[in-house]
Scaffold this motif. Structure first.
Motif: not given
Length: 300
Positions: A110-124, A130-141
């Motif tokens: 979920g997090p990777l897709v959520t972050v990508l979608a939020a960047s498009v819809l909410f301009h985040e 932070q991208w490294a942190g997302v990769a670390c978290l999702s990859g470890a899960m």
């Protein structure tokens, strides 16, 4: 209180409160997931939880908070459809595979897709750290799920099917996270959205659970099912309500990533309460999940 929350959205104070809400939501969601995978059939457990959600939320929605306008009702109708899909995929996954296998997959995709979608819809926008942190978290899960899968020897076919449903569940997590964040931002009063959200999106599974009880009975006992359902409904308010308020106050992507530390708490629940195996490799991966969340929070 709703006006105060809206007033601090986007401020440092709002960001701090969003962090606390996301972490509390993570702990609550791990307990919530364990309830669905525990003593009772996951379909019946979810039906019991939703039945209590209707009972708890209806008075608040009808008599305490302001009523939503037509636009909010339309958004809530969409939420009903999305959350129904989420609940079905999760129930199918829990029915076929071990909790410690499917839960990290559901939450990890979920997090990777959520972050990508939020960047498009909410301009985040996330920093490289932070991208490294997302990769670390999702990859470890996902590695945690694979590690758990490698030690399962019974019903390999069921495990494979469970993983497919878990992947679909992870996609619906990303979908509902972004959709709910958008929905609560459209409501003038966030508590109006929350109260009606829990009331409307909980109307479906009690009917499914009732049909299954009539057909198959209720293994484990109705009393236990109702007690666990009541606890689950309160936990759902804390878990889902907490993360939605967090997305109202601060970045959707950061709240989504922090909430996925629930996998750490879920692994501990699986170990200490459900009696599932946890070893040094799992503990290491759990540490990476927590590290990823810290990097996301500190790297902005």
């Amino acid at each position: 209180m709703g006006d105060w929350l809206v007033s601090i959205a986007g401020t440092p104070q709002g960001a701090q409160l969003a962090t606390v809400l996301a972490l509390v939501s993570a702990m609550a969601h791990a307990v919530f997931g364990a309830l669905q995978k525990g003593k009772h059939d996951p379909w019946l457990m979810r039906g019991s939880i939703d039945g209590w959600l209707v009972v708890i939320s209806a008075p608040v929605a009808l008599f305490v908070v302001p009523w939503p306008n037509g636009q909010t009702f339309a958004i809530l109708a969409g939420a009903l459809v999305i959350h129904f899909a989420y609940k079905v995929t999760v129930a199918m996954a829990y029915e076929r595979a071990a909790y410690t296998v499917v839960y990290p997959v559901i939450r990890g995709t979920g997090p990777l897709v959520t972050v990508l979608a939020a960047s498009v819809l909410f301009h985040e926008h996330f920093t490289p750290a932070q991208w490294a942190g997302v990769a670390c978290l999702s990859g470890a899960m996902l590695l945690l799920a694979l590690r758990n899968l490698g030690e399962e020897t019974l019903d390999r076919r069921g495990l494979q099917i469970g993983l497919v449903w878990a992947l679909l569940g992870g996609m619906t997590v990303a979908l509902y996270t972004v959709y709910d964040a958008w929905g609560i931002r459209q409501s003038a009063n966030p508590f109006t959205f929350l109260a009606w959200f829990f009331f409307i999106t909980a109307l479906d599974f009690p009917l499914i659970a009732w049909a299954r009880v009539r057909r198959y009975g209720a293994p484990g006992g109705i009393g236990s099912l109702l007690r666990r359902g009541a606890a689950g409904a309160v936990i759902a308010w804390v878990s889902f309500g907490g993360v939605m308020l967090a997305t109202r106050l601060d970045k959707v992507g950061e709240a989504a990533v922090l909430r996925e530390t629930s996998t750490v708490f879920a692994a501990l629940i699986g170990w200490f309460i459900l009696g599932e195996k946890v070893g040094p490799r799992r503990l290491f991966l759990m540490g990476l999940i927590a590290l990823g969340a810290v990097i996301v929070e500190m790297g902005g």
